[in-house]
Design a protein around this motif. Structure first.
Motif, PDB file in Angstrom:
ATOM      1  N   ILE A   1       1.650  12.005   2.812  1.00  0.00           N
ATOM      2  CA  ILE A   1       1.085  11.409   4.034  1.00  0.00           C
ATOM      3  C   ILE A   1      -0.175  12.190   4.413  1.00  0.00           C
ATOM      4  O   ILE A   1      -1.217  11.622   4.736  1.00  0.00           O
ATOM      5  CB  ILE A   1       2.138  11.417   5.175  1.00  0.00           C
ATOM      6  N   LYS A   2      -0.067  13.517   4.318  1.00  0.00           N
ATOM      7  CA  LYS A   2      -1.215  14.380   4.670  1.00  0.00           C
ATOM      8  C   LYS A   2      -2.402  14.104   3.767  1.00  0.00           C
ATOM      9  O   LYS A   2      -3.549  14.058   4.221  1.00  0.00           O
ATOM     10  CB  LYS A   2      -0.819  15.859   4.562  1.00  0.00           C
ATOM     11  N   SER A   3      -2.126  13.895   2.463  1.00  0.00           N
ATOM     12  CA  SER A   3      -3.243  13.697   1.523  1.00  0.00           C
ATOM     13  C   SER A   3      -3.782  12.270   1.580  1.00  0.00           C
ATOM     14  O   SER A   3      -4.816  11.964   0.991  1.00  0.00           O
ATOM     15  CB  SER A   3      -2.787  13.999   0.094  1.00  0.00           C
ATOM     16  N   GLY A   4      -3.071  11.375   2.276  1.00  0.00           N
ATOM     17  CA  GLY A   4      -3.539   9.989   2.415  1.00  0.00           C
ATOM     18  C   GLY A   4      -3.040   9.070   1.317  1.00  0.00           C
ATOM     19  O   GLY A   4      -3.356   7.883   1.293  1.00  0.00           O
ATOM     20  N   LYS A   5      -2.222   9.601   0.385  1.00  0.00           N
ATOM     21  CA  LYS A   5      -1.688   8.731  -0.669  1.00  0.00           C
ATOM     22  C   LYS A   5      -0.642   7.790  -0.088  1.00  0.00           C
ATOM     23  O   LYS A   5      -0.492   6.656  -0.523  1.00  0.00           O
ATOM     24  CB  LYS A   5      -1.081   9.590  -1.787  1.00  0.00           C
ATOM     25  N   LEU A   6       0.077   8.277   0.928  1.00  0.00           N
ATOM     26  CA  LEU A   6       0.988   7.408   1.679  1.00  0.00           C
ATOM     27  C   LEU A   6       0.370   7.179   3.044  1.00  0.00           C
ATOM     28  O   LEU A   6      -0.036   8.127   3.715  1.00  0.00           O
ATOM     29  CB  LEU A   6       2.351   8.092   1.862  1.00  0.00           C
ATOM     30  N   LYS A   7       0.330   5.900   3.451  1.00  0.00           N
ATOM     31  CA  LYS A   7      -0.228   5.601   4.770  1.00  0.00           C
ATOM     32  C   LYS A   7       0.860   5.008   5.655  1.00  0.00           C
ATOM     33  O   LYS A   7       1.571   4.078   5.236  1.00  0.00           O
ATOM     34  CB  LYS A   7      -1.373   4.593   4.650  1.00  0.00           C
ATOM     35  N   VAL A   8       0.996   5.560   6.868  1.00  0.00           N
ATOM     36  CA  VAL A   8       1.925   4.998   7.846  1.00  0.00           C
ATOM     37  C   VAL A   8       1.058   4.265   8.864  1.00  0.00           C
ATOM     38  O   VAL A   8       0.510   4.881   9.784  1.00  0.00           O
ATOM     39  CB  VAL A   8       2.763   6.123   8.513  1.00  0.00           C
TER      40      VAL A   8
ATOM     41  N   LYS B   1       3.455  11.061  -7.861  1.00  0.00           N
ATOM     42  CA  LYS B   1       2.854  12.266  -8.455  1.00  0.00           C
ATOM     43  C   LYS B   1       1.583  11.924  -9.218  1.00  0.00           C
ATOM     44  O   LYS B   1       0.642  12.708  -9.239  1.00  0.00           O
ATOM     45  CB  LYS B   1       3.858  12.954  -9.387  1.00  0.00           C
ATOM     46  N   THR B   2       1.564  10.698  -9.825  1.00  0.00           N
ATOM     47  CA  THR B   2       0.389  10.391 -10.659  1.00  0.00           C
ATOM     48  C   THR B   2      -0.418   9.177 -10.198  1.00  0.00           C
ATOM     49  O   THR B   2      -1.625   9.131 -10.429  1.00  0.00           O
ATOM     50  CB  THR B   2       0.824  10.163 -12.125  1.00  0.00           C
ATOM     51  N   ALA B   3       0.224   8.217  -9.538  1.00  0.00           N
ATOM     52  CA  ALA B   3      -0.514   6.999  -9.155  1.00  0.00           C
ATOM     53  C   ALA B   3      -1.589   7.325  -8.107  1.00  0.00           C
ATOM     54  O   ALA B   3      -1.455   8.293  -7.350  1.00  0.00           O
ATOM     55  CB  ALA B   3       0.448   5.959  -8.601  1.00  0.00           C
ATOM     56  N   ALA B   4      -2.623   6.494  -8.062  1.00  0.00           N
ATOM     57  CA  ALA B   4      -3.746   6.781  -7.159  1.00  0.00           C
ATOM     58  C   ALA B   4      -3.425   6.374  -5.718  1.00  0.00           C
ATOM     59  O   ALA B   4      -3.865   7.018  -4.775  1.00  0.00           O
ATOM     60  CB  ALA B   4      -4.987   6.051  -7.638  1.00  0.00           C
ATOM     61  N   GLY B   5      -2.652   5.278  -5.559  1.00  0.00           N
ATOM     62  CA  GLY B   5      -2.366   4.803  -4.210  1.00  0.00           C
ATOM     63  C   GLY B   5      -3.603   4.201  -3.575  1.00  0.00           C
ATOM     64  O   GLY B   5      -4.538   3.844  -4.290  1.00  0.00           O
ATOM     65  N   PRO B   6      -3.739   4.113  -2.262  1.00  0.00           N
ATOM     66  CA  PRO B   6      -2.702   4.502  -1.313  1.00  0.00           C
ATOM     67  C   PRO B   6      -1.591   3.444  -1.192  1.00  0.00           C
ATOM     68  O   PRO B   6      -1.818   2.287  -1.530  1.00  0.00           O
ATOM     69  CB  PRO B   6      -3.473   4.624   0.006  1.00  0.00           C
ATOM     70  N   PHE B   7      -0.434   3.884  -0.708  1.00  0.00           N
ATOM     71  CA  PHE B   7       0.718   3.008  -0.495  1.00  0.00           C
ATOM     72  C   PHE B   7       1.088   3.025   0.995  1.00  0.00           C
ATOM     73  O   PHE B   7       0.974   4.068   1.638  1.00  0.00           O
ATOM     74  CB  PHE B   7       1.917   3.500  -1.306  1.00  0.00           C
ATOM     75  N   ASN B   8       1.551   1.874   1.466  1.00  0.00           N
ATOM     76  CA  ASN B   8       1.963   1.796   2.870  1.00  0.00           C
ATOM     77  C   ASN B   8       3.467   2.017   3.010  1.00  0.00           C
ATOM     78  O   ASN B   8       4.265   1.447   2.251  1.00  0.00           O
ATOM     79  CB  ASN B   8       1.608   0.423   3.458  1.00  0.00           C
ATOM     80  N   ILE B   9       3.837   2.837   3.981  1.00  0.00           N
ATOM     81  CA  ILE B   9       5.255   3.151   4.215  1.00  0.00           C
ATOM     82  C   ILE B   9       5.509   3.186   5.721  1.00  0.00           C
ATOM     83  O   ILE B   9       4.604   3.484   6.498  1.00  0.00           O
ATOM     84  CB  ILE B   9       5.614   4.529   3.578  1.00  0.00           C
ATOM     85  N   GLU B  10       6.726   2.833   6.145  1.00  0.00           N
ATOM     86  CA  GLU B  10       7.164   3.061   7.525  1.00  0.00           C
ATOM     87  C   GLU B  10       8.445   3.885   7.470  1.00  0.00           C
ATOM     88  O   GLU B  10       9.174   3.851   6.467  1.00  0.00           O
ATOM     89  CB  GLU B  10       7.382   1.734   8.272  1.00  0.00           C
ATOM     90  N   LEU B  11       8.700   4.649   8.552  1.00  0.00           N
ATOM     91  CA  LEU B  11       9.777   5.648   8.533  1.00  0.00           C
ATOM     92  C   LEU B  11      10.812   5.390   9.627  1.00  0.00           C
ATOM     93  O   LEU B  11      10.444   5.175  10.783  1.00  0.00           O
ATOM     94  CB  LEU B  11       9.170   7.044   8.751  1.00  0.00           C
ATOM     95  N   PHE B  12      12.080   5.433   9.250  1.00  0.00           N
ATOM     96  CA  PHE B  12      13.178   5.250  10.215  1.00  0.00           C
ATOM     97  C   PHE B  12      14.212   6.352  10.020  1.00  0.00           C
ATOM     98  O   PHE B  12      14.605   6.648   8.895  1.00  0.00           O
ATOM     99  CB  PHE B  12      13.906   3.921   9.976  1.00  0.00           C
ATOM    100  N   THR B  13      14.666   6.938  11.142  1.00  0.00           N
ATOM    101  CA  THR B  13      15.828   7.817  11.031  1.00  0.00           C
ATOM    102  C   THR B  13      16.885   7.390  12.047  1.00  0.00           C
ATOM    103  O   THR B  13      16.850   6.250  12.528  1.00  0.00           O
ATOM    104  CB  THR B  13      15.428   9.315  11.122  1.00  0.00           C
ATOM    105  N   GLY B  14      17.848   8.291  12.357  1.00  0.00           N
ATOM    106  CA  GLY B  14      19.006   7.851  13.147  1.00  0.00           C
ATOM    107  C   GLY B  14      19.023   8.359  14.572  1.00  0.00           C
ATOM    108  O   GLY B  14      17.973   8.577  15.182  1.00  0.00           O
TER     109      GLY B  14
END
Ligand code: BGC
Length: 356
Positions: free
Chosen positions: A186-193, A151-164
């Protein structure tokens, strides 16, 4: 008139008695069909259901569908119906593959309770006992959100996504719930996949397999140069523990340790994951107490047997393609190192020796 119709609807949803007929040694027989023995939780679910149903005076036919083998599960259900089970409690391997066999159940007046996973495309299903699956997903998303301070950090941060497993209807809720929190970042670019793999199909893990998730994570590590000395990987979303275990194996294999481990989510509080949590190689799991779920399903069976009102707390969310199934949603709980003792040991779910 409206009120009269509403009252009639509640009565129709609320009561349904067993059809008369054969019994097993004078006892009413209930069929319990679980998807696999290969995952700890289903063994617990099956055992809990059997004990609790027997305590209520029923004979129980408990079957596991091989190792997630759909024809085996269908054959077992056919057998349960033809040998006189009055109710079936089913955790489907593939939610959409039971339409035909359940026509027989309906014709014979056998009550069907969908257990944990929704059975799709069948009007034979009377009730659904589960956990709040969307909430499970949002809890995982919110955990990542708060740990990375999104909510407050500037980022960006890298994430990968797994489901079942894509044929498990629950995946829509788990992945949908998590993405309802993560997608805006992800849309705003704060999280990058970095892999670019963000759709449910791209993030799926067949059969919720640990081997598959390990392979995919290894490929992601290689392709994106993730590593303790390479590209920083801040978080991995995993919808459950069996998938998280494969991700942990791949990350440990790439040299990650407790000191630099990415945030990693899970669900079920399986023994392996609970040990990983304590070791710092998984960050959280969502605890769904299988004893509570079994008790709820048994309560439904009892109410149906007596023709009394079946208690449900959701009559809107779970549309199986034919009708909305009246459901009871149990409450999931976030477990981390901060509360695992209270949630898992003090509650008697595990003994200390189980998770050492
Ligand atoms: C269940 C999860 C479980 C997964 C794999 C899902 O339908 O809700 O608790 O981890 O199946 O068996």
């Amino acid at each position: 008139m409206k009120r009269f119709l509403a009252v009639m609807m509640v009565l129709c949803i609320g009561t349904l008695a067993f059809a008369g007929g054969q019994a097993d040694g004078g006892k009413i027989k209930i069929g319990v069909s679980m998807p696999t023995k290969s995952l700890q939780r289903w063994n617990q679910d099956g055992a809990n259901m059997k004990t609790q149903l027997e305590k209520s005076g029923y004979a129980v036919d408990l079957q596991y569908g091989g190792d997630n083998d759909i024809p085996t599960q269908v054959a077992q259900l056919e057998n349960m119906i033809s040998t006189g089970c009055k109710a079936l409690v089913i955790a489907a391997i593939d939610g959409s593959s039971l339409t035909e066999v359940l026509k027989e159940a309906k014709a014979k007046g056998v009550a069907v309770i969908s257990y944990d996973r929704l059975i799709m495309n069948s009007d034979a299903v009377s009730y659904y006992a589960t956990f709040d699956n969307f909430k499970v997903g949002t809890m995982q998303g919110q955990y990542i959100e708060s740990q990375l301070n999104l909510k407050t950090a500037a980022g960006p941060f890298n994430i990968e996504l797994f489901t079942g497993a894509p044929d498990d209807n629950n995946v829509n809720f788990f992945f949908g719930g998590a993405m309802s929190i993560l997608e805006p970042y992800i849309k705003s670019g704060k999280l990058k996949v970095l892999s670019g793999q963000t759709t449910k199909a791209q993030c799926a893990t067949n059969n919720w397999s640990t081997e598959e998730s390990q392979k995919r994570m290894e490929n992601l590590i290689t392709a994106n140069k993730y590593g303790p000395n390479g590209t920083k990987l801040h978080a991995v979303l995993s919808s459950n523990d069996s998938v998280a275990n494969g991700i942990t194996n791949a990350l440990v294999g790439a040299g990650y340790t407790k000191a630099n481990f990415p945030i990693l989510t899970g669900q079920d509080c399986d023994i392996t994951s609970t040990k990983n949590l304590i070791a710092g190689t998984q960050s959280m799991s969502v605890f769904k107490d299988t004893r509570t779920l079994a008790a709820k399903a048994v309560e439904m069976v009892n109410a149906i047997a007596k023709g009394t009102t079946v208690s449900v707390n959701d009559t809107k969310t779970y549309d199986n393609g034919v009708k909305v199934i009246p459901s009871f949603l149990c409450d999931p709980v976030v477990v981390t190192t901060a509360n695992y003792k209270e949630a898992l040991l003090d509650s008697g779910y595990y003994k200390p020796a189980d998770i050492q």
